[in-house]
Structure formats: structure tokens, C-alpha cells
Scaffold this motif. Sequence first.
Motif, PDB file in Angstrom:
ATOM      1  N   ASP A  31       8.622  30.434   6.056  1.00 33.41           N
ATOM      2  CA  ASP A  31       9.122  29.147   6.124  1.00 33.41           C
ATOM      3  C   ASP A  31       8.440  28.620   7.342  1.00 33.41           C
ATOM      4  O   ASP A  31       8.224  29.138   8.452  1.00 33.41           O
ATOM      5  N   ILE A  32       7.640  27.420   7.226  1.00 38.01           N
ATOM      6  CA  ILE A  32       7.161  26.723   8.231  1.00 38.01           C
ATOM      7  C   ILE A  32       7.882  25.464   8.435  1.00 38.01           C
ATOM      8  O   ILE A  32       8.149  24.626   7.572  1.00 38.01           O
ATOM      9  N   ALA A  33       7.787  24.900   9.871  1.00 42.32           N
ATOM     10  CA  ALA A  33       8.177  23.911  10.327  1.00 42.32           C
ATOM     11  C   ALA A  33       7.194  23.063  11.091  1.00 42.32           C
ATOM     12  O   ALA A  33       6.510  23.626  12.041  1.00 42.32           O
ATOM     13  N   PHE A  34       6.764  21.628  10.468  1.00 41.82           N
ATOM     14  CA  PHE A  34       5.680  21.126  11.221  1.00 41.82           C
ATOM     15  C   PHE A  34       5.877  19.491  11.168  1.00 41.82           C
ATOM     16  O   PHE A  34       6.424  19.174  10.388  1.00 41.82           O
ATOM     17  N   THR A  35       5.119  18.984  12.149  1.00 41.55           N
ATOM     18  CA  THR A  35       5.195  17.481  12.178  1.00 41.55           C
ATOM     19  C   THR A  35       3.811  17.323  12.340  1.00 41.55           C
ATOM     20  O   THR A  35       3.101  17.668  13.055  1.00 41.55           O
ATOM     21  N   LEU A  36       3.683  16.111  11.608  1.00 40.98           N
ATOM     22  CA  LEU A  36       2.141  15.510  11.370  1.00 40.98           C
ATOM     23  C   LEU A  36       2.010  14.411  11.842  1.00 40.98           C
ATOM     24  O   LEU A  36       2.783  13.147  11.544  1.00 40.98           O
ATOM     25  N   TYR A  37       1.128  13.742  12.912  1.00 40.54           N
ATOM     26  CA  TYR A  37       0.939  12.591  13.419  1.00 40.54           C
ATOM     27  C   TYR A  37      -0.370  12.098  13.277  1.00 40.54           C
ATOM     28  O   TYR A  37      -1.448  12.778  13.325  1.00 40.54           O
ATOM     29  N   LEU A  38      -0.689  10.838  12.895  1.00 39.39           N
ATOM     30  CA  LEU A  38      -1.963  10.332  12.818  1.00 39.39           C
ATOM     31  C   LEU A  38      -2.221   9.213  13.858  1.00 39.39           C
ATOM     32  O   LEU A  38      -1.111   8.332  13.895  1.00 39.39           O
ATOM     33  N   PHE A  39      -3.099   9.099  14.742  1.00 38.67           N
ATOM     34  CA  PHE A  39      -3.326   8.299  16.067  1.00 38.67           C
ATOM     35  C   PHE A  39      -4.708   7.638  15.445  1.00 38.67           C
ATOM     36  O   PHE A  39      -5.647   8.211  15.122  1.00 38.67           O
ATOM     37  N   ASP A  40      -4.861   6.105  16.104  1.00 35.47           N
ATOM     38  CA  ASP A  40      -6.025   5.817  16.071  1.00 35.47           C
ATOM     39  C   ASP A  40      -6.880   6.130  17.442  1.00 35.47           C
ATOM     40  O   ASP A  40      -6.148   6.828  18.156  1.00 35.47           O
ATOM     41  N   LEU A  41      -7.957   5.798  17.687  1.00 35.25           N
ATOM     42  CA  LEU A  41      -8.849   6.421  18.734  1.00 35.25           C
ATOM     43  C   LEU A  41      -8.471   5.614  20.004  1.00 35.25           C
ATOM     44  O   LEU A  41      -8.809   6.105  21.219  1.00 35.25           O
ATOM     45  N   VAL A  42      -7.473   4.611  20.020  1.00 36.97           N
ATOM     46  CA  VAL A  42      -6.800   4.159  21.538  1.00 36.97           C
ATOM     47  C   VAL A  42      -5.577   4.655  21.576  1.00 36.97           C
ATOM     48  O   VAL A  42      -4.860   4.428  22.561  1.00 36.97           O
ATOM     49  N   GLY A  43      -4.927   5.583  20.775  1.00 39.07           N
ATOM     50  CA  GLY A  43      -3.814   6.218  20.922  1.00 39.07           C
ATOM     51  C   GLY A  43      -2.458   5.755  20.198  1.00 39.07           C
ATOM     52  O   GLY A  43      -1.467   6.358  20.364  1.00 39.07           O
ATOM     53  N   ASN A  44      -2.728   4.754  19.468  1.00 39.60           N
ATOM     54  CA  ASN A  44      -1.618   4.126  18.654  1.00 39.60           C
ATOM     55  C   ASN A  44      -1.209   5.127  17.490  1.00 39.60           C
ATOM     56  O   ASN A  44      -2.092   5.366  16.762  1.00 39.60           O
ATOM     57  N   GLU A  45       0.017   5.305  17.247  1.00 36.13           N
ATOM     58  CA  GLU A  45       0.518   6.120  16.062  1.00 36.13           C
ATOM     59  C   GLU A  45       0.345   5.209  14.956  1.00 36.13           C
ATOM     60  O   GLU A  45       0.973   4.333  14.821  1.00 36.13           O
ATOM     61  N   VAL A  46      -0.267   5.723  13.807  1.00 41.14           N
ATOM     62  CA  VAL A  46      -0.432   4.892  12.669  1.00 41.14           C
ATOM     63  C   VAL A  46       0.380   5.617  11.596  1.00 41.14           C
ATOM     64  O   VAL A  46       0.640   5.008  10.642  1.00 41.14           O
ATOM     65  N   ASP A  47       0.705   6.795  11.475  1.00 41.62           N
ATOM     66  CA  ASP A  47       1.647   7.613  10.624  1.00 41.62           C
ATOM     67  C   ASP A  47       2.280   8.846  10.916  1.00 41.62           C
ATOM     68  O   ASP A  47       1.669   9.429  12.006  1.00 41.62           O
ATOM     69  N   GLN A  48       3.371   9.322  10.366  1.00 36.57           N
ATOM     70  CA  GLN A  48       3.996  10.433  10.876  1.00 36.57           C
ATOM     71  C   GLN A  48       4.679  11.072   9.632  1.00 36.57           C
ATOM     72  O   GLN A  48       5.429  10.438   8.778  1.00 36.57           O
ATOM     73  N   LYS A  49       4.705  12.216   9.312  1.00 31.31           N
ATOM     74  CA  LYS A  49       5.098  13.125   8.347  1.00 31.31           C
ATOM     75  C   LYS A  49       5.778  14.478   9.071  1.00 31.31           C
ATOM     76  O   LYS A  49       5.244  15.019  10.048  1.00 31.31           O
ATOM     77  N   SER A  50       6.820  14.888   8.518  1.00 36.41           N
ATOM     78  CA  SER A  50       7.625  16.063   8.922  1.00 36.41           C
ATOM     79  C   SER A  50       8.240  16.865   7.907  1.00 36.41           C
ATOM     80  O   SER A  50       8.316  16.227   6.742  1.00 36.41           O
ATOM     81  N   ALA A  51       8.012  18.176   8.011  1.00 35.07           N
ATOM     82  CA  ALA A  51       8.621  19.149   6.967  1.00 35.07           C
ATOM     83  C   ALA A  51       9.127  20.406   7.783  1.00 35.07           C
ATOM     84  O   ALA A  51       8.606  20.875   8.581  1.00 35.07           O
ATOM     85  N   SER A  52      10.276  20.576   7.194  1.00 33.32           N
ATOM     86  CA  SER A  52      11.115  21.900   7.815  1.00 33.32           C
ATOM     87  C   SER A  52      11.409  22.848   6.709  1.00 33.32           C
ATOM     88  O   SER A  52      11.509  22.359   5.395  1.00 33.32           O
ATOM     89  N   ASN A  53      11.263  24.145   6.967  1.00 33.14           N
ATOM     90  CA  ASN A  53      11.361  25.077   5.908  1.00 33.14           C
ATOM     91  C   ASN A  53      10.338  24.967   4.911  1.00 33.14           C
ATOM     92  O   ASN A  53      10.695  25.322   3.728  1.00 33.14           O
ATOM     93  N   TYR A  54       9.305  24.717   5.131  1.00 35.90           N
ATOM     94  CA  TYR A  54       8.328  24.370   4.072  1.00 35.90           C
ATOM     95  C   TYR A  54       7.605  25.783   4.033  1.00 35.90           C
ATOM     96  O   TYR A  54       7.201  26.795   4.595  1.00 35.90           O
ATOM     97  N   ALA A  55       7.662  26.257   2.737  1.00 36.36           N
ATOM     98  CA  ALA A  55       7.519  27.657   2.331  1.00 36.36           C
ATOM     99  C   ALA A  55       6.204  27.805   1.555  1.00 36.36           C
ATOM    100  O   ALA A  55       6.136  28.904   0.924  1.00 36.36           O
ATOM    101  N   SER A  56       5.273  26.922   1.616  1.00 36.12           N
ATOM    102  CA  SER A  56       4.101  26.871   0.978  1.00 36.12           C
ATOM    103  C   SER A  56       2.749  27.169   1.839  1.00 36.12           C
ATOM    104  O   SER A  56       2.881  26.766   3.055  1.00 36.12           O
ATOM    105  N   SER A  57       1.792  27.874   1.530  1.00 33.39           N
ATOM    106  CA  SER A  57       0.739  28.054   2.213  1.00 33.39           C
ATOM    107  C   SER A  57      -0.278  26.419   2.236  1.00 33.39           C
ATOM    108  O   SER A  57      -1.274  26.575   2.825  1.00 33.39           O
TER     109      SER A  57
END
Length: 444
Positions: free
Chosen positions: A385-411
Motif C-alpha cells: 500500500d502506498i500513500a502519496f500526495t501530488l502537487y502541481l505548481f506553476d513556475l512562480v510557486g502557485n499551486e494549480v492542482d492537488q491529488k491525494s491517495a491513501s492505501n493505493y495498492a497499484s504500481s
Amino acid sequence: MITSNNINAAVFKPNPGQWGNNATATFSSLADWQNSNYWTILDGTGKTADYPTDNDVVQFGSSAQYGNNGMVITGFDLADEYTGITFNANSYPSVLTIGSGATVDASSLNENGNRITLTINSGGELTVHNTATFTANQTSIYNYGTISFNDGLNMVHTGKNTIVSSGDFNVTGQFKMLGTGLTVSGGSFDVSEEWVIETADGQSNNDLDVTNGASLNVGGIDFYQYAIGPEDIDITGGNVTVSGSCNHAAVCAEIEAQGGDLPVELISLFGIKTPEGFLVKWTTGSEINNSHFMIEASNTKNNWKEIAEIDGQGNSNVATDYEILLKGEQYNYYRLVQYDFDNSYEILGILTQNVSSENDTISIFPNELTQGQSTNLLFSNPDSDIAFTLYLFDLVGNEVDQKSASNYASSFYQYKVPNSLNKGYYILNVLIGSKRYQQKILVK
């Protein structure tokens, strides 16, 4: 002086005094070919005839350059009389046309650093026996008849090369492509071994169109992960069949989505060195008649040794993850082989111990996307199981998207870039525990 591999070969080129300095040399009969006035002999070592015969060398060039005539062979069967001729390009560019009713047997076709325009008209036929390698920018092959490369074809340049075929195009061996647009607008394009793109160089010029009922049939697909994107593939109105492995998950999925035929839908395959051994992970999207997988190992890519067997799902239409930790003796190369219940098999891909180091935990590709396209995350963490959080930023540091998954069991995880993003560069951050991984993303 240009020499040939054949000791007694002579070297000829069309006679500019006969054809004119800026004209195309046209041979429309065997009598034309055997007319000594139509030729200039550059090296007549061991030669009795004053025109090209078996195993001789013929130079061809550009009609726009003084003394370097382009060539047209049309209306007669040259191969029935003479075989094993070597054709050498001798100017930039160089033009060779095989016209209707012509059949030509070539030992080699050499560009010598010159851009070539090769055209096979309807009813024409060209066979090239030795490996053909074209590295000059803007080299083009237009096939409306039949062309056969009997020892592989390399069409490799970071610029823009072109292959257009509506006839029968046959490659025995590998077809290596780089910086090339491939359009199959009729007939068939057949490659007995793998279709290969080795690097991301020239990636913006790599594309595939299969239309008008045409077929592309290849023994396998071995693409560098950033070399070509799904958006560069259009097989609407045609078909692509991959008889062996397809190692590029996004490309394989796109071929399937557009009606192509892959015997095994392999979503991902990768391996990573760990302190305990070599970890191999793969994911199938569906399985038909799948008995088992075999892991084979070798230090030289020869003399493969079977070292592990894993049961398949038989028939399945859902994604299935597999993994195995190969302990004990370590090898330079591993490959994954899939067996049907009738013991037929296909090689799904080859992995090397040097692909990644034991400190790598995630691979992210591709990093050049269009709006709304997905990038792939491949996890090598051996935990189930993998827990991860994904963030997408523009080049000036603004967060433009976020995704999270817990107990993710796929490669394997696909992250879809938002449709609302402007074109430009972004930074993709993936946080797994206390570790952070970054990848620069270009939205085109």
C-alpha cells in the motif's frame, strides 16, 4: 574515389553530357541502361562492359546541381538482368525514382550524408538487401508500389524526415525511427521485428497516421518513454497490429483505444535494484488465455535462463498488478515472457539492472503533455500500500492542482493534467512519506 565492397565492381554515374547538367537521367528500357553514351565511368577496375552490371556501383544526385543527375528507372525489369547494384547518393539532395513497370535489385542504398528523396511509383518495385541507414535531415521515402528492406531500416535524424506509403512496404529486421513522420495511407507497412525509437531526440517530429484501410504490422514496439505521445498517433480508418511486446504504456493504450490489436494489453513494466534483489513489477489491463508469465535472465541478452514462473489470470478484463523480488544470483538483463495455455508465447519486454538505482522510488513520464493528457507514475516501493500526495505548481510557486491517495495498492497511477492549464512549464511534486520527487512538466 568511391569504392565498393566487391573487388571487381566498377563505379558509374549518369553522363551529364548526354542528359544535360540540370536534367534528370531517365532510363526507360534495358537498351537505355546498356547505352554507354548514357554513362560516365568513374572507376572501371576489372570491368569489360561500359555500363553498370551485376554488383557495380551507381551514383545518383540532384538534377539541380551541375553534373549530378537525379535518376529515374522506369518501364523495364532491371533486376531480371542485373542484381546486387549499390546505389550511392553523391549530392545534397539526391533523387532516385523507381517508375511503373520497373524492378530493381540493390545490394545497398547509401546516402553518404546526403538528403535523399526516394520514390517508388505504382507498379514499381525496389529491393534493398543490406541495412539501409538514412541520417540526413529531410530525407523522404514515398512508396506507391513495393519496397523491401531485407536487413532493417534506420530513419534517424532529429530534424524532420518523411515516410509516406500507400503500397506494400516491407522491413525484414528492425525499423528504427527518429524525427520521422510515418503516414500509411493504403496497403500495408510490415516490420518483422521491433519498431524502435531509442531516444527523445526529434520527438516533436515523430508521428504516426494509418488511414484509408491501411495496416501497420510490427513485431513489437520499443519506444523511449518521451519519444512519441498518444496525441501523435492517429489510426482512424486503418489498423495497427503488434504481434509482440509493446513497452510504452501510453502508446499501447492509445493504439488499443483506436482499434489496434495488441495480443497482451501491458499497461506497465519496470524493474528496480533493491538491497534484497531485483524487483520486477508489471500491470496488465486485460488477459486472454493467459496461462503464466516466465521471468528469464541473461548477462548478454543471449542464452536466456528461466528463473521464475508466475501464474496468469486466464481471462480477465480488469487491471492486474504483478510483482516478484528476484533474490540470489543477479544478472545484467531480465525479460518478461507470457505463455498461453497452448504454450505459445510472446516476449513482453526486457529490463536491465542499470535502469534505476536502489534509491529511486518513482518514475514519472512523459514530461511533455497536451492539455488534458495524462502522465504516468510508476511506483517501485515494495510495500503493498502506498500513500502519496501530488502537487502541481506553476513556475512562480502557485499551486494549480492537488491529488491525494491513501492505501493505493497499484504500481501504476495516471495523473490527468487539467484542461484549464495554460501552455508552459509546471513543476509536478509527489510526496511519499518524508520523500519528495519533482518532475518538470511542459504543457504544449
